[in-house]
Motif scaffolding. Structure first.
Motif, PDB file in Angstrom:
ATOM      1  N   GLY A   2     -26.694  10.921 -14.309  1.00  0.00           N
ATOM      2  CA  GLY A   2     -26.571   9.942 -13.252  1.00  0.00           C
ATOM      3  C   GLY A   2     -27.916   9.298 -12.956  1.00  0.00           C
ATOM      4  O   GLY A   2     -28.905   9.569 -13.631  1.00  0.00           O
ATOM      5  N   PRO A  18     -23.321   8.801 -10.462  1.00  0.00           N
ATOM      6  CA  PRO A  18     -23.001   9.240 -11.822  1.00  0.00           C
ATOM      7  C   PRO A  18     -22.817   8.048 -12.755  1.00  0.00           C
ATOM      8  O   PRO A  18     -22.257   7.020 -12.357  1.00  0.00           O
ATOM      9  N   LEU A  19     -23.279   8.171 -13.988  1.00  0.00           N
ATOM     10  CA  LEU A  19     -23.187   7.061 -14.939  1.00  0.00           C
ATOM     11  C   LEU A  19     -21.750   6.725 -15.294  1.00  0.00           C
ATOM     12  O   LEU A  19     -21.446   5.587 -15.654  1.00  0.00           O
ATOM     13  N   ASP A  20     -20.857   7.731 -15.213  1.00  0.00           N
ATOM     14  CA  ASP A  20     -19.458   7.449 -15.531  1.00  0.00           C
ATOM     15  C   ASP A  20     -18.659   7.006 -14.301  1.00  0.00           C
ATOM     16  O   ASP A  20     -17.455   6.753 -14.374  1.00  0.00           O
ATOM     17  N   GLY A  21     -19.332   6.939 -13.149  1.00  0.00           N
ATOM     18  CA  GLY A  21     -18.675   6.459 -11.933  1.00  0.00           C
ATOM     19  C   GLY A  21     -17.773   7.451 -11.245  1.00  0.00           C
ATOM     20  O   GLY A  21     -17.097   7.096 -10.278  1.00  0.00           O
ATOM     21  N   LYS A  22     -17.771   8.710 -11.694  1.00  0.00           N
ATOM     22  CA  LYS A  22     -16.897   9.718 -11.094  1.00  0.00           C
ATOM     23  C   LYS A  22     -17.709  10.966 -10.762  1.00  0.00           C
ATOM     24  O   LYS A  22     -18.258  11.604 -11.668  1.00  0.00           O
ATOM     25  N   ARG A  47     -30.178  14.569 -15.006  1.00  0.00           N
ATOM     26  CA  ARG A  47     -29.028  15.415 -15.326  1.00  0.00           C
ATOM     27  C   ARG A  47     -28.761  16.282 -14.103  1.00  0.00           C
ATOM     28  O   ARG A  47     -29.700  16.734 -13.441  1.00  0.00           O
TER      29      ARG A  47
END
Length: 201
Positions: A2, A18-22, A47
């Motif tokens: 993130g 978070p980089l994945d949005g979740k 991380r």
């Protein structure tokens, strides 16, 4: 992984996106940040491991820095943006020398008793300790000393101890707004002290 999206250095906590949005964002505390000797920065990629709390919100268990902070491109900053450039300590050192000479002159002229020299030493020692405790509180996420309290201690005569703490502890030394007020406290104290001593003639 993130990215640090928010960081409140005075209170020692922030949020990760978070980089994945979740999930959308995750709370983290400076105690979770696994990199001694430095503070989190907005934009740095990290991380982390997180856990959902009973209230449904997410909080980190560990946070580790992976790459340098991602910053927006900015024009080259002037040299004054570097708080520890060579010679930057000279004005403060000269101010302390001038203050010591003022007190020595007042004692020699009979306007102050010899014991009066202990007062600024005691105030400086107390202020230095206050700085050290505030830095420890910032690193451990505990209750901070209000900046207004530190400034009042500086104005009362503890500014030499504050200046030494800034140099030795590297605390309150990079915040430009704080340094501006600190310098104002030094000037006001010196003016008030000189005026009071002159009036005792």
């Amino acid at each position: 992984m993130g990215k640090v999206s928010e960081w409140n250095d005075d209170r020692g906590f922030g949020f990760i996106a978070p980089l994945d949005g979740k999930p959308a964002r995750v709370f983290f505390h400076v105690r979770d940040y696994r990199l001694d000797g430095r503070r989190p920065e907005v934009g740095e990629v990290i991380r982390f491991t997180a856990q959902r709390q009973a209230d449904g919100k997410w909080r980190t268990l560990t946070v580790r820095r992976t790459v340098p902070a991602v910053r927006q491109a900015k024009p080259a900053a002037p040299s004054r943006a570097m708080p520890w450039r060579p010679g930057s300590a000279l004005p403060g050192a000269l101010a302390i020398v001038a203050y010591a000479l003022l007190i020595a002159w007042a004692i020699g002229a009979g306007r102050l008793p010899l014991e009066a020299a202990l007062v600024p030493l005691a105030l400086s020692a107390i202020t230095f300790v206050a700085y050290a405790l505030d830095k420890h509180a910032a690193q451990t996420g505990r209750w901070r000393t209000p900046e207004s309290t530190l400034h009042m201690m500086e104005l009362a005569g503890g500014w030499p101890g504050a200046w030494i703490a800034q140099q030795v502890l590297r605390h309150k030394s990079s915040k430009r707004a704080y340094r501006v007020v600190f310098r104002a406290m030094v000037v006001l104290h010196l003016i008030a002290a000189a005026a009071w001593l002159w009036g005792r003639a």
